[in-house]
Design a protein around this motif. Structure first.
Motif, PDB file in Angstrom:
ATOM      1  N   MET B  58      -2.003  15.503  34.495  1.00 15.91           N
ATOM      2  CA  MET B  58      -2.028  14.462  33.461  1.00 15.91           C
ATOM      3  C   MET B  58      -3.418  13.836  33.349  1.00 15.91           C
ATOM      4  O   MET B  58      -3.574  12.798  32.722  1.00 15.91           O
ATOM      5  CB  MET B  58      -0.994  13.378  33.753  1.00 15.91           C
ATOM      6  N   GLU B  59      -4.422  14.456  33.954  1.00 17.40           N
ATOM      7  CA  GLU B  59      -5.772  13.906  33.823  1.00 17.40           C
ATOM      8  C   GLU B  59      -6.227  13.974  32.367  1.00 17.40           C
ATOM      9  O   GLU B  59      -5.779  14.848  31.644  1.00 17.40           O
ATOM     10  CB  GLU B  59      -6.729  14.703  34.713  1.00 17.40           C
ATOM     11  N   PRO B  60      -7.091  13.106  31.909  1.00 23.55           N
ATOM     12  CA  PRO B  60      -7.719  12.024  32.665  1.00 23.55           C
ATOM     13  C   PRO B  60      -6.895  10.740  32.729  1.00 23.55           C
ATOM     14  O   PRO B  60      -7.362   9.749  33.262  1.00 23.55           O
ATOM     15  CB  PRO B  60      -9.002  11.779  31.875  1.00 23.55           C
ATOM     16  N   GLY B  61      -5.687  10.759  32.180  1.00 20.16           N
ATOM     17  CA  GLY B  61      -4.854   9.551  32.226  1.00 20.16           C
ATOM     18  C   GLY B  61      -4.473   9.167  33.635  1.00 20.16           C
ATOM     19  O   GLY B  61      -4.764   8.074  34.096  1.00 20.16           O
ATOM     20  N   PHE B  62      -3.803  10.087  34.308  1.00 15.15           N
ATOM     21  CA  PHE B  62      -3.390   9.827  35.684  1.00 15.15           C
ATOM     22  C   PHE B  62      -4.052  10.837  36.594  1.00 15.15           C
ATOM     23  O   PHE B  62      -3.954  12.031  36.375  1.00 15.15           O
ATOM     24  CB  PHE B  62      -1.871   9.981  35.839  1.00 15.15           C
ATOM     25  N   LYS B  63      -4.693  10.323  37.611  1.00 19.15           N
ATOM     26  CA  LYS B  63      -5.321  11.209  38.590  1.00 19.15           C
ATOM     27  C   LYS B  63      -4.467  11.259  39.844  1.00 19.15           C
ATOM     28  O   LYS B  63      -3.601  10.426  40.058  1.00 19.15           O
ATOM     29  CB  LYS B  63      -6.714  10.685  38.935  1.00 19.15           C
ATOM     30  N   ILE B  82       6.085   9.169  28.825  1.00 20.88           N
ATOM     31  CA  ILE B  82       5.776   9.902  30.042  1.00 20.88           C
ATOM     32  C   ILE B  82       6.978   9.777  30.958  1.00 20.88           C
ATOM     33  O   ILE B  82       7.337   8.688  31.384  1.00 20.88           O
ATOM     34  CB  ILE B  82       4.509   9.341  30.704  1.00 20.88           C
ATOM     35  N   ARG B  97       4.462  14.434  29.847  1.00 21.03           N
ATOM     36  CA  ARG B  97       4.732  13.764  28.591  1.00 21.03           C
ATOM     37  C   ARG B  97       5.697  14.573  27.730  1.00 21.03           C
ATOM     38  O   ARG B  97       5.637  15.800  27.692  1.00 21.03           O
ATOM     39  CB  ARG B  97       3.418  13.566  27.837  1.00 21.03           C
ATOM     40  N   LYS B 115       5.141  18.386  28.496  1.00 22.22           N
ATOM     41  CA  LYS B 115       3.864  19.069  28.722  1.00 22.22           C
ATOM     42  C   LYS B 115       2.916  18.114  29.437  1.00 22.22           C
ATOM     43  O   LYS B 115       2.905  16.926  29.157  1.00 22.22           O
ATOM     44  CB  LYS B 115       3.265  19.479  27.373  1.00 22.22           C
ATOM     45  N   ASP B 117      -0.676  16.525  29.949  1.00 19.71           N
ATOM     46  CA  ASP B 117      -1.800  16.325  29.022  1.00 19.71           C
ATOM     47  C   ASP B 117      -2.947  17.290  29.309  1.00 19.71           C
ATOM     48  O   ASP B 117      -3.661  17.716  28.413  1.00 19.71           O
ATOM     49  CB  ASP B 117      -2.346  14.897  29.144  1.00 19.71           C
TER      50      ASP B 117
END
Lengths: 167, 180
Positions: B58-63, B82, B97, B115, B117
């Protein structure tokens, strides 16, 4: 009472508390932002429109998407995830949402854009209901904060039609 | 080494009455942590209210190492949310997401496609063989809040258990040797 361990502990507890408080305040400050995004989408072309061998309708579109999402950005915004979904109703399903295009906006400078794109994900119905179907194109955005609560909203653009015959 | 010496001295000087009060204070810490966790479960309606992101999908949203707060209620699932879901035959829940939703008229059951991100394709490859859609019962919750980095503590502790034991030991020692 004033040993090394106690001082370390007190310092650590205090700094974590302050950090947590600052994160909470940063997240709370997002509430004062009242964004006013705008968007316009045109269906440029129906590339093809057919019934697949398994009986489901599938269509390929070329879209012209322009949007201005700059007002969504605050100091606590890490990125904005934006996607365009086709939304329609069929006799079997009360709601079908199909994401056609998405993108990640990393900074405010990139938040005003105009692009042309074919659908990134397959526009496939569950069944054969797409001929002459009226659908909405909805621009959704999800604001991912640097810390705290996530925000989401959308802009519904109604009144799009698919052709009456396969091509 | 004066600090260690002090600690050893204070262990030697433990008396029976003091020992009980320390055991109780240790118990208080453990039970209050448990109360907070169970309380969160009640408030959020999700069986695991907090999850740690383990992959970079899920980068760059969640690392990796970020913490997500989950919420679960009766609200219908919509595209863009999400969600955290469990796939049959897979132990570790996945945070991705929603990109497609088909909601049935009669039963209200939903077919959902997800999917990551940062992934190129959708998640059908991650689902059980032959599974095309996720349904309501696969979904454990939706992500509502986000806190960066804090999850590294748990990732480090699961990958290097020795650190966990050292930490628990040190904390236990501190509680036992502390004087009011």
């Amino acid at each position: 009472m004033h040993s090394f361990g106690y001082r370390i502990n007190a310092l650590l507890t205090f700094s974590v508390t302050i950090l947590a408080l600052m994160c909470a305040i940063a997240s709370f400050s997002d509430n004062f932002n009242s964004p006013s995004p705008s968007s316009e989408v045109q269906v440029m072309k129906i590339n093809w429109f057919q019934k697949k061998p398994d009986g489901d309708d599938e269509v390929s579109l070329t879209l012209n998407i322009s949007a201005n999402l700059q007002s969504l950005f605050t100091w606590n915004t890490k990125q904005v995830f934006v996607f365009l979904a086709a939304e329609y109703q069929t006799p079997k399903n009360v709601l079908n949402q199909i994401s056609l295009w998405d993108g990640i906006i990393p900074a405010k400078e990139h938040a005003s854009f105009k692009i042309q794109a074919t659908n990134k994900y397959r526009f496939t119905d569950q069944g054969s209901n797409l001929r002459g179907k009226e659908f909405n194109l909805t621009l959704h955005w999800h604001v991912m904060p640097k810390t705290g609560k996530m925000f989401a909203d959308k802009l519904v653009m109604p009144g799009y039609h698919l052709p009456k015959a396969y091509r | 080494m004066g600090w260690v010496g002090d600690q050893i001295d204070s262990i030697k000087s433990i008396q029976f009455r003091q020992l009980i009060s320390q055991a109780i204070s240790l118990g208080m810490i453990v039970t209050s942590a448990l109360i907070i966790w169970k309380g969160l479960m009640c408030v959020t309606g999700s069986e695991s209210p907090v999850v740690v992101v383990l992959s970079g999908s899920m980068e760059p949203g969640f690392k990796r190492g970020d913490i997500l707060f989950l919420h679960m209620n009766k609200d219908p699932i919509r595209a863009g949310e999400i969600v955290v879901f469990n796939v049959d035959g897979r132990e570790i829940p996945i945070v991705h997401r929603v990109i497609k939703v088909h909601e049935r008229e009669d039963s209200g059951e939903v077919d959902v496609l997800t999917k990551g991100d940062n992934n190129f394709g959708d998640d059908r490859l991650l689902y059980a063989t032959g599974q095309m859609w996720l349904n309501r019962h696969h979904i454990m919750g939706r992500a509502v809040g986000f806190l960066p980095y804090v999850g590294w503590v748990t990732i480090i502790m699961t990958e290097k258990p020795i650190i966990k034991y050292i930490l628990i030991g040190a904390l236990g020692l501190l509680v036992l040797t502390s004087k009011e």
